[in-house]
Design a protein around this motif. Sequence first.
Motif, PDB file in Angstrom:
ATOM      1  N   GLU A 166       0.817  -1.204   0.000  1.00 38.16           N
ATOM      2  CA  GLU A 166       0.000   0.000   0.000  1.00 38.16           C
ATOM      3  C   GLU A 166       0.854   1.258   0.000  1.00 38.16           C
ATOM      4  N   TYR A 167       2.049   1.186   0.570  1.00 41.13           N
ATOM      5  CA  TYR A 167       2.983   2.305   0.413  1.00 41.13           C
ATOM      6  C   TYR A 167       3.222   2.561  -1.075  1.00 41.13           C
ATOM      7  N   VAL A 168       3.353   1.485  -1.859  1.00 34.99           N
ATOM      8  CA  VAL A 168       3.631   1.619  -3.291  1.00 34.99           C
ATOM      9  C   VAL A 168       2.451   2.259  -4.011  1.00 34.99           C
ATOM     10  N   THR A 169       1.235   1.886  -3.639  1.00 35.00           N
ATOM     11  CA  THR A 169       0.068   2.348  -4.384  1.00 35.00           C
ATOM     12  C   THR A 169      -0.490   3.673  -3.874  1.00 35.00           C
ATOM     13  N   GLU A 170      -0.282   3.981  -2.581  1.00 33.94           N
ATOM     14  CA  GLU A 170      -0.917   5.165  -2.012  1.00 33.94           C
ATOM     15  C   GLU A 170       0.029   6.069  -1.231  1.00 33.94           C
ATOM     16  N   GLY A 171       1.236   5.625  -0.936  1.00 34.70           N
ATOM     17  CA  GLY A 171       2.145   6.423  -0.124  1.00 34.70           C
ATOM     18  C   GLY A 171       2.755   7.579  -0.890  1.00 34.70           C
ATOM     19  N   ASP A 172       3.458   8.429  -0.151  1.00 33.24           N
ATOM     20  CA  ASP A 172       4.164   9.520  -0.818  1.00 33.24           C
ATOM     21  C   ASP A 172       5.458   9.002  -1.417  1.00 33.24           C
ATOM     22  N   ASP A 173       6.231   9.902  -1.993  1.00 30.75           N
ATOM     23  CA  ASP A 173       7.422   9.481  -2.735  1.00 30.75           C
ATOM     24  C   ASP A 173       8.416   8.730  -1.862  1.00 30.75           C
ATOM     25  N   VAL A 174       8.610   9.199  -0.639  1.00 34.42           N
ATOM     26  CA  VAL A 174       9.572   8.559   0.255  1.00 34.42           C
ATOM     27  C   VAL A 174       9.089   7.176   0.673  1.00 34.42           C
ATOM     28  N   GLN A 175       7.796   7.048   0.961  1.00 37.07           N
ATOM     29  CA  GLN A 175       7.249   5.750   1.340  1.00 37.07           C
ATOM     30  C   GLN A 175       7.340   4.761   0.191  1.00 37.07           C
ATOM     31  N   VAL A 176       7.063   5.220  -1.011  1.00 35.60           N
ATOM     32  CA  VAL A 176       7.175   4.344  -2.177  1.00 35.60           C
ATOM     33  C   VAL A 176       8.611   3.857  -2.345  1.00 35.60           C
ATOM     34  N   LEU A 177       9.556   4.786  -2.295  1.00 39.28           N
ATOM     35  CA  LEU A 177      10.957   4.410  -2.459  1.00 39.28           C
ATOM     36  C   LEU A 177      11.397   3.468  -1.355  1.00 39.28           C
ATOM     37  N   GLY A 178      10.966   3.730  -0.117  1.00 40.74           N
ATOM     38  CA  GLY A 178      11.337   2.861   0.987  1.00 40.74           C
ATOM     39  C   GLY A 178      10.784   1.466   0.825  1.00 40.74           C
ATOM     40  N   SER A 179       9.519   1.359   0.435  1.00 41.88           N
ATOM     41  CA  SER A 179       8.915   0.043   0.247  1.00 41.88           C
ATOM     42  C   SER A 179       9.589  -0.713  -0.895  1.00 41.88           C
ATOM     43  N   LEU A 180       9.842  -0.023  -2.011  1.00 49.00           N
ATOM     44  CA  LEU A 180      10.544  -0.665  -3.132  1.00 49.00           C
ATOM     45  C   LEU A 180      11.940  -1.115  -2.724  1.00 49.00           C
ATOM     46  N   SER A 181      12.597  -0.337  -1.881  1.00 59.15           N
ATOM     47  CA  SER A 181      13.938  -0.699  -1.416  1.00 59.15           C
ATOM     48  C   SER A 181      13.894  -1.965  -0.572  1.00 59.15           C
ATOM     49  N   VAL A 182      12.874  -2.085   0.275  1.00 59.98           N
ATOM     50  CA  VAL A 182      12.733  -3.299   1.087  1.00 59.98           C
ATOM     51  C   VAL A 182      12.499  -4.508   0.188  1.00 59.98           C
ATOM     52  N   LEU A 183      11.582  -4.380  -0.777  1.00 56.73           N
ATOM     53  CA  LEU A 183      11.303  -5.496  -1.684  1.00 56.73           C
ATOM     54  C   LEU A 183      12.537  -5.863  -2.506  1.00 56.73           C
ATOM     55  N   ALA A 184      13.269  -4.846  -2.973  1.00 58.00           N
ATOM     56  CA  ALA A 184      14.480  -5.112  -3.756  1.00 58.00           C
ATOM     57  C   ALA A 184      15.552  -5.782  -2.896  1.00 58.00           C
ATOM     58  N   PRO A 208      -0.516 -19.550  -4.392  1.00 57.93           N
ATOM     59  CA  PRO A 208       0.816 -18.948  -4.566  1.00 57.93           C
ATOM     60  C   PRO A 208       0.841 -17.874  -5.642  1.00 57.93           C
ATOM     61  N   ARG A 209      -0.199 -17.843  -6.500  1.00 49.61           N
ATOM     62  CA  ARG A 209      -0.246 -16.819  -7.534  1.00 49.61           C
ATOM     63  C   ARG A 209      -0.742 -15.486  -6.998  1.00 49.61           C
ATOM     64  N   VAL A 210      -1.518 -15.519  -5.916  1.00 50.69           N
ATOM     65  CA  VAL A 210      -2.123 -14.293  -5.403  1.00 50.69           C
ATOM     66  C   VAL A 210      -1.078 -13.261  -4.972  1.00 50.69           C
ATOM     67  N   PRO A 211      -0.080 -13.617  -4.126  1.00 50.94           N
ATOM     68  CA  PRO A 211       0.917 -12.602  -3.727  1.00 50.94           C
ATOM     69  C   PRO A 211       1.668 -12.021  -4.913  1.00 50.94           C
ATOM     70  N   ARG A 212       1.924 -12.860  -5.908  1.00 53.98           N
ATOM     71  CA  ARG A 212       2.671 -12.362  -7.065  1.00 53.98           C
ATOM     72  C   ARG A 212       1.856 -11.322  -7.825  1.00 53.98           C
ATOM     73  N   PHE A 213       0.568 -11.581  -7.982  1.00 54.56           N
ATOM     74  CA  PHE A 213      -0.260 -10.624  -8.699  1.00 54.56           C
ATOM     75  C   PHE A 213      -0.569  -9.404  -7.849  1.00 54.56           C
ATOM     76  N   GLN A 214      -0.512  -9.541  -6.553  1.00 55.17           N
ATOM     77  CA  GLN A 214      -0.632  -8.357  -5.704  1.00 55.17           C
ATOM     78  C   GLN A 214       0.552  -7.422  -5.946  1.00 55.17           C
ATOM     79  N   VAL A 215       1.758  -7.995  -6.010  1.00 56.24           N
ATOM     80  CA  VAL A 215       2.951  -7.183  -6.272  1.00 56.24           C
ATOM     81  C   VAL A 215       2.886  -6.574  -7.663  1.00 56.24           C
ATOM     82  N   LEU A 216       2.514  -7.382  -8.644  1.00 59.13           N
ATOM     83  CA  LEU A 216       2.440  -6.898 -10.017  1.00 59.13           C
ATOM     84  C   LEU A 216       1.406  -5.794 -10.147  1.00 59.13           C
ATOM     85  N   ASP A 217       0.245  -5.962  -9.522  1.00 60.05           N
ATOM     86  CA  ASP A 217      -0.797  -4.955  -9.588  1.00 60.05           C
ATOM     87  C   ASP A 217      -0.355  -3.652  -8.925  1.00 60.05           C
ATOM     88  N   ALA A 218       0.369  -3.780  -7.798  1.00 56.30           N
ATOM     89  CA  ALA A 218       0.871  -2.581  -7.110  1.00 56.30           C
ATOM     90  C   ALA A 218       1.857  -1.825  -7.989  1.00 56.30           C
TER      91      ALA A 218
END
Length: 864
Positions: free
Chosen positions: A415-433, A516-526
């Motif tokens: 949800e940081y990716v879809t609704e957060g501000d720029d810093v939250q998006v970058l932080g969430s992407l950094s954690v996933l990466a 197992p497909r659901v989490p992947r499509f959640q990430v892809l959709d985000a």
Amino acid sequence: MWFAFWRPKDRFSLDQLRYLADQLTKVQIVNEVNKDFVIEALRSIAELVTYGDQHDPSFFEFFMEKQVVGDFVRILKLSRTISIPLQLLQTVSIMIQNLQSEHAIYYMFSNEHMNYLITYAFDFRNEELLSYYISFLRAISGKLNKNTISLLVKTRNDEVVSFPLYVEAIRFAFHEENMVRAAVRAVTLNVYHVGDDSVNRYITSAPHTDYFSNLVSFFRKQCMGLNRLISETLKNPGPDSNSTVTAAVDEIEDNLYYFSDVISAGIPDVERLITDSILMLLIFPVLLPSLRMVAVNHVNQDMQSGVVTSLYLLCCILKIVKIKDLANTIVAALYYPLKSFTKCSGSQVNGYIPDHGFTSESEGTCNDNLAQNNTEGLKVNVPCSSSSSGSHQQSVTMLNNGSSSNAALREVLLEYVTEGDDVQVLGSLSVLATLLQTKELDESMLDGLGILPQRKQHKKLLLQALVGEASEEEQLFSSESSLTRDGIACELDVYLEKIKEHYGVSFQPSNVGSSPRVPRFQVLDALVSLFCRSNISAETLWDGGWLLRQLLPYSKAEFNNHHLELLKISYENSASALEKEVRGFWPDLLITVLCDEWRKCKRAMESSSPPKEPKCILYPPRMFFSEEDIPEGSSFTAGERMHELVKVFVLLHQLQIFTLGRALPEEPLIYHPCDHGTNSRAQTSGLMSVPKPGTEINLVNAVPCRIAFERGKERHFCFLAISVGTSGWLVLGEEFPLKKPYGVVRVAAPLAGCNPRVDDKHSKWLHLRIRPSALPFLDPVKYNPHGKLKTKAFVDGRWILAFRDEESCKTAFSMILEEINYLCEEVHRRIKPSLKLETAIDISSSSAPVSEDSSSHTTPPNSL
């Protein structure tokens, strides 16, 4: 004979050593009268013993025979002045550091003399004495090995019961002076890497195990300090904010690298002790409870800083402290709801109370209130099978609202990716990466999070099929593979049970047994949702693009029609915005920036690591200028906007090519320059390149004018506006008196962005804006990595040209508009194939070779 009598003594002789040792033996008291002699004797003995160790063994034999080290200890006991202990510690340190003979080291460490000096009650209120003492301990630790370490420990029944060097060193592990802490860490690492089993058992026995939990407690305190610093920086950014944050970040990372070095020593139980301490003192009570979704328009700076700091620290811990159990436990914890950890964050842990800015139990209710404003879950369409036509789709709930305390933490990250501000998006992407790059994580755990790269996913299923675990061939790539689901659940259950039993987290994790497909499509959709957002910086979007390419390196199979439609709409909007820049301030640099950013984006997407380091999220938003320096509507802000639009356009264009399964070209599709012969004004002037002062020019089409570059000093020039392809200039020239209409260029400025305007009150005056010839923030000499200009920001200049009549002024005004129009039309013509996706795809699929001109702008020859 007399010359021989007065011959000076040899300083480096055995006689000199014998003399000094004899004099030292005679000392019965040390006071102000003889302290200088004693200090000099100690210093000289160190020199002689070190010299003898390398040149003459008899020196050290005498040193041992006379028990000089015993005299050192005796002198220390007699001393009543601070200067003697200082010199003694320095003397012994120098000797130990420089002695090369193993026999000499054995002697120095024997007879308990070193242990006596280690445990001596020095007055450490004197900072210089403490510095010498710590250097002394470090010198001893540098000579440790499996043979010498036994001389410094006391044993009973083959078990170590006393180790003064280690015990005294860790007393200063948390000293306020950074150099002292660094030296203590060096001592401990030297001890750990000896690899003596009995010493290792001593280190991992009570009460010495407290050192490891105290390390994490101290690290936690530093994290609290970083959070306060980030909070203060967000509230009141100053000129030194970045340097202050950088210093704090360096110290944080140094601590984590120390943890990593300790673990690399391979001491049994140390890895478990550090893992448990990090989880119980930092991850569970502080970092995870801070990951709450805060409405952007209701953001609290303290809460925001807590989110930012927590995301950064999670990245750092996963990246640096390479412990398998730690990494997998953190991933398992992401399946738990926020409230699982909020309760423990309000309690006291080992005497530490959660700090200002990080979450506490009292703040948990705020999230539930925010959740009432948005109760709809996001949806994602999951194809039932990869072999299906895509017409039949299964609709699943993507996310509970991340603002609710019932949402799993992995959903909060999305949800940081879809609704957060720029810093939250970058932080969430950094954690996933970071999770994606963490080799210590089991692939099944990554698959459960939805971030297992496609190639690894297929490889895993292929291996399962090859060993006979799959009953039918179609199970290999089935979206509902029970093998994958069972593998994820089995591995995940182990760590979920561990969290419950070992760490006392009893809440029921969510979405563990889902497809197992659901989490992947959640990430892809985000990620697709992210690319449709207009309030996120281009650099952050590039991080999202990198993550998408890692998940889907060579296939569009997992995109559904809705995803493709959203990406296409976002691309078309970006192309439309970029097309408007053709008539903006910087059309002459648009193609150059487009080509440069295309290459950079391609390299970033194909890189093995994300474009930005996690620490970037800690710095304030990039500030190129301040309102005081740059007036509203300046070319500088327009240049920044153009650059940002180009970066977004390039990313979305490359994603479009990627979704179609095409290879990315090395350059964007740009048409060749056209023949400039039709531009009579440029041809007549004789200027076909950048006009430099002193260049001869034909001024037949120029308009006479006056301008004052200094107060009271008006000058006469001939004004000319010229465009050549995608470049253009405003030229002030001086006519040759005897060679009319020829003259010489005196001043030249960019044509684009000049914004001509006839003065409202004086119809013979023409106002021109003069912008820089280049974008300052693209110059690495003037721009640092954190987005701040190293020199004062550029301010647009102004020309006010005075013509002799209104008709001349109108002629100059029309000339400028005409040349700007030529320039903009040429830019638009050349970038047109990149703006139209269908044209770009058709040309890129052509078998015609691609040529390159002097500007590195490419296009197939048959496309003109």
